[in-house]
Scaffold this motif. Structure first.
Motif, PDB file in Angstrom:
ATOM      1  N   UNK A   1     -35.239 -34.412  -5.990  1.00 39.66           N
ATOM      2  CA  UNK A   1     -35.021 -35.412  -6.609  1.00 39.66           C
ATOM      3  C   UNK A   1     -33.380 -35.735  -6.424  1.00 39.66           C
ATOM      4  N   UNK A   2     -33.022 -36.893  -5.910  1.00 41.11           N
ATOM      5  CA  UNK A   2     -31.626 -37.344  -6.055  1.00 41.11           C
ATOM      6  C   UNK A   2     -31.338 -38.686  -6.138  1.00 41.11           C
ATOM      7  N   UNK A   3     -30.283 -38.963  -6.646  1.00 41.50           N
ATOM      8  CA  UNK A   3     -29.877 -40.535  -7.074  1.00 41.50           C
ATOM      9  C   UNK A   3     -30.341 -41.350  -6.018  1.00 41.50           C
ATOM     10  N   UNK A   4     -30.554 -42.607  -6.106  1.00 46.40           N
ATOM     11  CA  UNK A   4     -30.878 -43.535  -5.290  1.00 46.40           C
ATOM     12  C   UNK A   4     -29.748 -44.308  -4.975  1.00 46.40           C
ATOM     13  N   UNK A   5     -29.807 -44.883  -3.697  1.00 48.69           N
ATOM     14  CA  UNK A   5     -28.477 -46.049  -3.614  1.00 48.69           C
ATOM     15  C   UNK A   5     -29.418 -47.248  -3.055  1.00 48.69           C
ATOM     16  N   UNK A   6     -29.301 -48.349  -3.533  1.00 47.40           N
ATOM     17  CA  UNK A   6     -29.700 -49.581  -2.942  1.00 47.40           C
ATOM     18  C   UNK A   6     -28.863 -50.335  -1.980  1.00 47.40           C
ATOM     19  N   UNK A   7     -29.295 -51.142  -1.070  1.00 49.46           N
ATOM     20  CA  UNK A   7     -28.377 -52.068  -0.286  1.00 49.46           C
ATOM     21  C   UNK A   7     -29.329 -53.020   0.297  1.00 49.46           C
ATOM     22  N   UNK A   8     -28.457 -54.161   0.562  1.00 52.68           N
ATOM     23  CA  UNK A   8     -29.568 -55.357   1.254  1.00 52.68           C
ATOM     24  C   UNK A   8     -29.720 -54.921   2.583  1.00 52.68           C
ATOM     25  N   UNK A   9     -30.977 -55.136   2.981  1.00 55.63           N
ATOM     26  CA  UNK A   9     -31.327 -54.506   4.676  1.00 55.63           C
ATOM     27  C   UNK A   9     -30.608 -55.423   5.542  1.00 55.63           C
ATOM     28  N   UNK A  10     -30.145 -54.846   6.637  1.00 53.29           N
ATOM     29  CA  UNK A  10     -29.476 -55.446   7.821  1.00 53.29           C
ATOM     30  C   UNK A  10     -28.066 -55.843   7.372  1.00 53.29           C
ATOM     31  N   UNK A  11     -27.446 -55.442   6.189  1.00 51.42           N
ATOM     32  CA  UNK A  11     -26.185 -55.930   5.749  1.00 51.42           C
ATOM     33  C   UNK A  11     -25.029 -55.857   6.678  1.00 51.42           C
ATOM     34  N   UNK A  12     -24.960 -54.436   7.224  1.00 50.26           N
ATOM     35  CA  UNK A  12     -23.848 -54.052   8.107  1.00 50.26           C
ATOM     36  C   UNK A  12     -24.037 -54.656   9.401  1.00 50.26           C
ATOM     37  N   UNK A  13     -25.176 -54.757   9.828  1.00 46.46           N
ATOM     38  CA  UNK A  13     -25.379 -55.520  11.324  1.00 46.46           C
ATOM     39  C   UNK A  13     -25.021 -56.680  10.998  1.00 46.46           C
ATOM     40  N   UNK A  71     -34.886 -40.327  -6.868  1.00 43.73           N
ATOM     41  CA  UNK A  71     -35.898 -40.540  -6.092  1.00 43.73           C
ATOM     42  C   UNK A  71     -36.283 -39.241  -5.280  1.00 43.73           C
ATOM     43  N   UNK A  72     -37.386 -39.092  -5.017  1.00 43.51           N
ATOM     44  CA  UNK A  72     -37.597 -37.755  -4.038  1.00 43.51           C
ATOM     45  C   UNK A  72     -37.074 -38.124  -2.667  1.00 43.51           C
ATOM     46  N   UNK A  73     -36.289 -37.136  -2.146  1.00 49.99           N
ATOM     47  CA  UNK A  73     -35.900 -37.392  -0.672  1.00 49.99           C
ATOM     48  C   UNK A  73     -36.607 -36.203   0.133  1.00 49.99           C
ATOM     49  N   UNK A  74     -37.263 -36.642   1.005  1.00 49.03           N
ATOM     50  CA  UNK A  74     -38.080 -35.478   1.990  1.00 49.03           C
ATOM     51  C   UNK A  74     -36.939 -34.626   2.601  1.00 49.03           C
ATOM     52  N   UNK A  75     -35.712 -35.283   3.066  1.00 54.35           N
ATOM     53  CA  UNK A  75     -34.816 -34.649   3.981  1.00 54.35           C
ATOM     54  C   UNK A  75     -34.037 -33.459   2.826  1.00 54.35           C
ATOM     55  N   UNK A  76     -33.679 -34.001   1.581  1.00 54.23           N
ATOM     56  CA  UNK A  76     -33.174 -32.901   0.964  1.00 54.23           C
ATOM     57  C   UNK A  76     -34.083 -32.129   0.151  1.00 54.23           C
ATOM     58  N   UNK A  77     -35.409 -32.455   0.217  1.00 51.77           N
ATOM     59  CA  UNK A  77     -36.483 -31.588  -0.539  1.00 51.77           C
ATOM     60  C   UNK A  77     -35.929 -31.446  -2.222  1.00 51.77           C
ATOM     61  N   UNK A  82     -27.712 -37.968   1.582  1.00 51.54           N
ATOM     62  CA  UNK A  82     -27.888 -37.808   3.133  1.00 51.54           C
ATOM     63  C   UNK A  82     -28.351 -39.203   3.813  1.00 51.54           C
ATOM     64  N   UNK A  83     -28.347 -40.147   2.911  1.00 48.87           N
ATOM     65  CA  UNK A  83     -28.759 -41.684   3.290  1.00 48.87           C
ATOM     66  C   UNK A  83     -29.957 -41.673   4.147  1.00 48.87           C
ATOM     67  N   UNK A  84     -31.025 -40.947   3.733  1.00 50.57           N
ATOM     68  CA  UNK A  84     -32.298 -41.186   4.217  1.00 50.57           C
ATOM     69  C   UNK A  84     -32.787 -42.291   3.694  1.00 50.57           C
ATOM     70  N   UNK A  85     -33.492 -43.167   4.521  1.00 48.70           N
ATOM     71  CA  UNK A  85     -34.261 -44.541   3.991  1.00 48.70           C
ATOM     72  C   UNK A  85     -35.506 -43.924   3.517  1.00 48.70           C
ATOM     73  N   UNK A  86     -35.714 -44.352   1.956  1.00 47.95           N
ATOM     74  CA  UNK A  86     -36.918 -43.892   1.394  1.00 47.95           C
ATOM     75  C   UNK A  86     -38.233 -45.078   1.286  1.00 47.95           C
ATOM     76  N   UNK A  87     -37.338 -46.474   1.440  1.00 50.64           N
ATOM     77  CA  UNK A  87     -38.396 -47.274   0.891  1.00 50.64           C
ATOM     78  C   UNK A  87     -37.681 -48.696   1.178  1.00 50.64           C
ATOM     79  N   UNK A  88     -38.507 -50.016   1.609  1.00 46.03           N
ATOM     80  CA  UNK A  88     -37.845 -50.961   1.532  1.00 46.03           C
ATOM     81  C   UNK A  88     -38.791 -52.005   0.614  1.00 46.03           C
ATOM     82  N   UNK A  89     -38.200 -52.892  -0.052  1.00 50.59           N
ATOM     83  CA  UNK A  89     -38.864 -53.901  -0.767  1.00 50.59           C
ATOM     84  C   UNK A  89     -38.438 -55.178  -0.884  1.00 50.59           C
ATOM     85  N   UNK A  90     -39.177 -56.463  -0.868  1.00 55.60           N
ATOM     86  CA  UNK A  90     -38.828 -57.581  -1.034  1.00 55.60           C
ATOM     87  C   UNK A  90     -38.870 -58.158  -2.491  1.00 55.60           C
TER      88      UNK A  90
END
Length: 82
Positions: A46-58, A38-44, A16-24
């Motif tokens: 455990x779903x596979x995670x997707x990682x991306x660099x913050x603000x990449x699309x912007x 990772x646990x997704x509160x929207x899907x309720x 669902x692309x819900x943002x779970x956490x950010x880390x540096x």
């Protein structure tokens, strides 16, 4: 704001692309591929995670907005921009 040698990673639900956490992390330790669940509160569930660099699309959109109109790519089959 991360330092020059650090990057901010966003962890999202791959369903669902819900943002779970950010880390540096240091660029040297950056890892965008993961098979972790990772646990997704929207899907309720455990779903596979997707990682991306913050603000990449912007950043991509800002760069593309700085191009002259003649340099922008057109969709396949569309008439060229003049």
């Amino acid at each position: 704001m991360p330092g020059i040698d650090q990057v901010t990673i966003v962890r999202k639900c791959s369903i669902c692309a819900e943002e779970i956490e950010t880390m540096t992390v240091k660029k040297d330790n950056m890892m965008l591929s993961s098979k972790a669940l990772i646990w997704c509160p929207s899907c309720e569930a455990e779903k596979p995670e997707r990682r991306d660099i913050a603000e990449r699309l912007e950043t991509i959109q800002q760069e593309q907005a700085s191009y002259p109109p003649s340099q922008l790519a057109t969709p396949f089959g569309a008439p060229p921009v003049r």
